[in-house]
Design a protein around this motif. Structure first.
Motif: not given
Length: 478
Positions: A221-222, A239-253
């Motif tokens: 996990f990244f 599958k969703a966590l392994e998809d780079p498209e679902n990782r938000m850039e410059n984001a924080v929760r």
């Protein structure tokens, strides 16, 4: 003086005079078709004839294994031939009590004679059946009680083994809405599984982790913020966590219940701003129009996305502004903002969402009655162990004298102790109606909470929690 030539009858002289010699012819042996009187054979045949005479016609006993080879026909008993004189004299000389009166008095007759039918007394069935029924009920009741105790104590484990109970994973096709999950640097399967559950992506805390162990034990996990959906299966979540498209850039929760100290490293990791810059940006609350000694409770929990090149102050200002939006929505006057945020922060740390209004009432009832709040979360925050993962407070934290420890001070702590979300802020402004002065979570797995008006009732709730923790010693809240 006796006469030597005189013989006495029955003397030894008669015996020797009658002894046969070699020249004396022996009497011929009498051939008999019938057994000799008094012999065992005669007795057996007499007994057989007597038994046959007793049987009704046509019902003579069939021969059994062990009977004589020659079958005795059924016929009337015949008289036994007279005994010789010597035998008669011997019988006459026998004592009266030893002389058999008839055939039935002979001991062997009793041995060979058929048993007479004796009517057996009827058994009383009622009492025996009742006793047997009572025994069965007692045994069955004991087994049932034991089984009920075992099942209530180990229900989760038994259900897992037997495949009973509600499924732990969502069915495919139920995914809906949006959910944001933050993965921190170094997170492995277990913390990721918990993060997915807290974001309402998966149905249970461990289902994702169990899926990894069985199917993808080497998953990597990244860090970052991922945009998923609620009510996903464990397989689809991976599958969703392994998809780079679902990782938000410059984001924080920013998570509900987090603090300034726990939030700044996440911001640095998600947005790419040095941690030192962020720590400097939060030193002076007045820069953001906050009249407080620090910004605790003002970094609103939400998902933020920033443009590349955003500064540390830009990031902090965005979070403070979002807090003001929530306060305004709940109808909180500016003068009450710090007080409401302080109550909301305790609510956020102490209760689950459905109980927020009732916990708010407990806090305000105790403050109005002049009672100490005695909230574990405030003692933990003041001592620096808020994120230790324990529901109970250590003795060191409970008795530490600091402005946040409500076991020592009366009233609210000096500042908020955590970041509160919309639901907690609204509950702080609008508490439920009720007389409660105490509350305690009695089941950490479900969040069940007991609210009480008296200390005696509250103590029973504490005992319930102790029993639950004894049955679940590995649970992180105990």
């Amino acid at each position: 003086m006796s006469d030597p030539h005189h013989r006495t009858t029955g003397s030894l002289g008669d015996f020797f005079d009658n002894v046969p010699t070699a020249s004396t012819p022996l009497p011929e042996r009498e051939v008999r078709d019938e057994p000799a009187p008094g012999s065992r054979r005669a007795l057996r045949e007499a007994a057989a004839r007597e038994a046959a005479a007793r049987e009704p016609e046509g019902r003579q006993r069939a021969p059994h294994a062990g009977d004589e080879t020659r079958q005795i026909p059924a016929q009337p008993a015949q008289p036994v031939a007279a005994q010789p004189a010597a035998a008669a004299e011997s019988s006459a000389a026998a004592p009266a009590e030893q002389k058999p009166k008839d055939d039935s008095d002979h001991p062997l007759d009793a041995l060979f004679a058929p048993e007479s039918a004796v009517e057996a007394p009827r058994r009383r069935k009622g009492r025996g059946c009742l006793i047997a029924l009572i025994i069965l009920l007692v045994i069955g009741g004991g087994i049932a009680a034991g089984g009920a105790w075992v099942y209530s104590t180990y229900q989760d484990k038994i259900d897992d083994i037997m495949g009973w109970g509600e499924p732990k994973d969502y069915e495919p096709g139920l995914a809906t809405g949006e959910a944001y999950v933050t993965i921190k640097k170094g997170d492995t399967g277990s913390p990721v599984s918990t993060a997915l559950f807290e974001a309402k992506v998966t149905k249970t805390d461990r289902v994702f982790y169990d899926y990894l162990i069985e199917n993808e034990p080497n998953a990597t996990f990244f860090p970052g913020v991922y945009k998923l959906q609620q009510k996903m299966t464990a397989k689809d979540a991976l599958k969703a966590l392994e998809d780079p498209e679902n990782r938000m850039e410059n984001a924080v929760r920013i998570a509900e219940g987090s603090t300034v100290d726990s939030s700044l490293p996440r911001i640095a990791e998600g947005v790419g701003i040095p941690l030192g810059d962020l720590q400097a940006a939060v030193k002076d609350p007045k820069v953001y129009g906050v009249d407080a000694q620090n910004l605790e409770g003002w970094l609103f929990p939400a998902v933020y996305t920033f443009d590349p090149g955003a500064s540390a102050k830009d990031v902090i200002a965005a979070m403070v502004d979002r807090t003001r939006e929530s306060l305004k929505k709940a109808g909180v006057p500016d003068a009450e903002a710090q007080r409401v945020l302080t109550i909301a922060s305790i609510i956020e740390r102490e209760a689950r969402t459905p109980d927020f209004p009732k916990v708010s009432r407990v806090i305000q009832n105790r403050v109005e009655d002049g009672m100490m709040l005695q909230m574990d979360s405030t003692a933990q925050y003041g001592y620096g162990e808020l994120h230790a993962g324990k529901a109970s407070t250590s003795k060191e934290a409970q008795f530490d004298d600091n402005p946040w420890n409500t076991y020592v001070i009366t009233g609210l702590p000096a500042t908020p102790i955590a970041n509160a979300g919309d639901a907690a802020i609204d509950a702080a402004m609008h508490p439920a109606d009720g007389p409660w002065l105490y509350f305690v979570t009695v089941d950490f797995s479900t969040g069940e909470t007991q609210f009480s008006e008296t200390y005696e009732q509250h103590q029973k709730g504490i005992d319930r929690l102790a029993e639950w923790c004894s049955a679940n010693p590995d649970y992180k809240g105990c």
